[in-house]
Design a protein around this motif. Sequence first.
Motif, PDB file in Angstrom:
ATOM      1  N   HIS A 187      -5.959  -4.021  -7.636  1.00  0.00           N
ATOM      2  CA  HIS A 187      -5.964  -4.921  -6.396  1.00  0.00           C
ATOM      3  C   HIS A 187      -4.477  -5.291  -6.272  1.00  0.00           C
ATOM      4  N   GLY A 272      -9.809  -4.149  -5.051  1.00  0.00           N
ATOM      5  CA  GLY A 272      -9.870  -5.351  -4.378  1.00  0.00           C
ATOM      6  C   GLY A 272     -10.493  -6.453  -4.853  1.00  0.00           C
ATOM      7  N   HIS A 306      -9.950  -6.195   1.484  1.00  0.00           N
ATOM      8  CA  HIS A 306      -9.165  -5.306   1.857  1.00  0.00           C
ATOM      9  C   HIS A 306      -8.309  -5.695   3.115  1.00  0.00           C
ATOM     10  N   ASN A 330     -14.175  -6.254   4.044  1.00  0.00           N
ATOM     11  CA  ASN A 330     -12.979  -5.591   4.364  1.00  0.00           C
ATOM     12  C   ASN A 330     -12.513  -5.637   5.952  1.00  0.00           C
TER      13      ASN A 330
END
Length: 781
Positions: A187, A272, A306, A330
């Motif tokens: 991440h 992530g 993300h 995300n």
Amino acid sequence: MYKTTKKYQKKSFFRRELLRVGSFDQLLGIIPILLLITPNIAFAQPATTALTLRVVVNSNQDGAIQPDDALTLREAIAIVNGNLPLEKLSTAEKAFVSSTGNQSRIEFNLAPGQTKITLESVLPALTTPGLIVDGTSQPGYEANKSATAEIEIPIPVVEITSAANKEVFRGLTVSADNITIQGLSLHGFSSQHRDTASLPPGDIVILGMDKEQFVTTRFPGEDYGLKNRRDAEGAEKRSKEVLLVLDGERSSKGKFSSEPVKNTIIKDNWLGITSGEEFPNKTSAFGVSVFNATDTTINRNRIANHEGSAIITGKFAENTQITENIIVGNGIAGMPDAIRLEGKIDNSQVTSNLICANDGSGIYLFKPEGSVKIQSNDIKYNGRRLRRAGVYLMGKNHQVINNQITNQTGSGVTVTAYPDSEKNIIRDNSFANIEGLSIDLNTRHNAGVRDFQRGDGPNPPRDSRNRRLDTANRAINAPEFLSSEFIIINGKVNIDGKADPGSEIDIYRVAPNSKQQINLYPAYSALGEVIAKVKTDDKGRFQTTLTNLQPGEMISAIAFGAAKLNATDPKYGTSEPAANTIIKAVGDSGTIQNPSWKVLGEENLHPKLSAKSKIQNFAVPTCTTPPVVEPPPVIPEPIPEPEPPKPEPIRLSVPRNIHFALDKDFISPNSGEILDKIAEIMEQYPTIVIELQGHTDSRASDAYNQDLAKRRATNARNYLIKKGIPSERMTIRSFGERKLRTEENNVVDYARNRRVEVIFFDVRGIDIEFENQEGDLQIEQ
């Protein structure tokens, strides 16, 4: 004459380099050194050697490559790549290197409490074919321990992230065949103002083996023995020129051809997410970027938080297999879709994934070359920031089969008409609580953003060749029932309808309409489950007798694979759904009985549909749950004491607005304090979800104010995300100047209208007292 001159120049340069370095062997010898100085780009694949190594990383430090007692990840990659000779290692470091079988391996033996590797700069690309980067080798890794019950993915121990004050735009870069990356948490890898088409950022990036990718964008410093920028630039220039001489012909575009990487395996990673299941301090741009590869497998990964998509493809990604991943939350600041597939993606599959609470579509196909199979995925609660279809298709020959698509702020599956669209098969899927049609086939004249992302609604019947070319799936017509109601007689219902000749008909029991769907298309409901399949005759008529329906239930249908007009050519694809028809009964007196609202309710639906339909749009999305722990042996319990009286309902006093300066969208320090209070309440009561509504004063144009209000709401949401509030607990909405709080008679009134209001929703019914505070009011001078 020109070609002769260029050829002579190349030969002259080559001769000069030979004279400078002394021999051809020395000339070749400078290339590995030059590769080493450009760690942040993909490299040409080195020549295969017979030696395969097992290298154990025992230090979480990063920095200069040097002989000492610590063997870092950067040094391990340089060793297996052949860029760091063993004789340059210290005696202590050599103890962590040994020969192995058929494949080189990077393993980990980090000290407890020191399992986070913080990178100062981009790691060298992985250029050794067959390499395994194995986080499962770290002591403490438990292959049978998962944090999620839906798909069991082991919890990683080793984390790889970027230093707090450094921009490291990639985690691991794959540039060789048959590489496996497993058991890691990555991440914090992103960049600003960088061309993602040629230098994609992300946790794991798979690049082609380009022979002309040696230009770096930053000076690597003295880590690699270079004393100044001029030395580095000169070395890079010489390496590029030497490779031009040695590697042969250019392609027609002036660059060497690029070969896709083959057989990359990415499995059992958390991308992530920290190993403690926390939102990272720095978010990554993408999870996995398949930029130039074939036969890539992305299996059993958790991918979340993300800025852009969890998985994205680029130039070439044929036969990509995306299976059994958990993809949640995300697209919070960039490309909003969980999986975005573009480029050459033929024979790719997206199968058995949990795709939940992402900011755009669950799966988005953008101008793909080739077809994709999308099967058995659980796609729910997506479209949190942008209202899009659960699955969005461009192109032809795609298959969307046996998926569950629920709680979507758009249609279930949208198929665009541009570029040419035909033979897209959408069958055996289950939909519930969506804001649009279950299947929406766009027409080309509906070219707005909403049409192409959410769908343009029911199409009229098409009866001409040109009209069919104008619509997705060649405008196969939706079935039509011959009556808006059918009667149960002796437990049987005779169903009659019409559709395009030669088509197959799937008849569905439908879920009850959500409020949003009633507002959009009152005659249509979400397709629940298939209850019958029939085929039309040569005149387009179909009929069947059903015994599995109850009074009050509603049905719809879709058509599949009609023959072309005036021909018996191949099939079109799947149609939009038919308008609903309702099932009624005949009473003892012989009169037709209208069903009561209770009969039409959820309790009379198929059990699987009923459970999904009860979820409301503003409930906290339940994407994953912890595994069920085996209960201990049953021990007789003592007689329980009388239950104490239930506590009084919880009452909270919460500020509900923040204010902004004239024409500004940033959060002021005073407004930040207000949002801190809201974050504290949301952390204390995890059932609360909110909607952030952006507003402006009445000055400037409607369009400008609409955009400014959206930016204000988005910045408030991002502030709360940084405070640890999950993105799936917040939605945003822009009103611009449409809802002024007060009449504008002076600068104070203008300041009161420049605001973001926080609307609270809570499934437990906590009493909330809202405060329209003005402590952060910003009055223009």
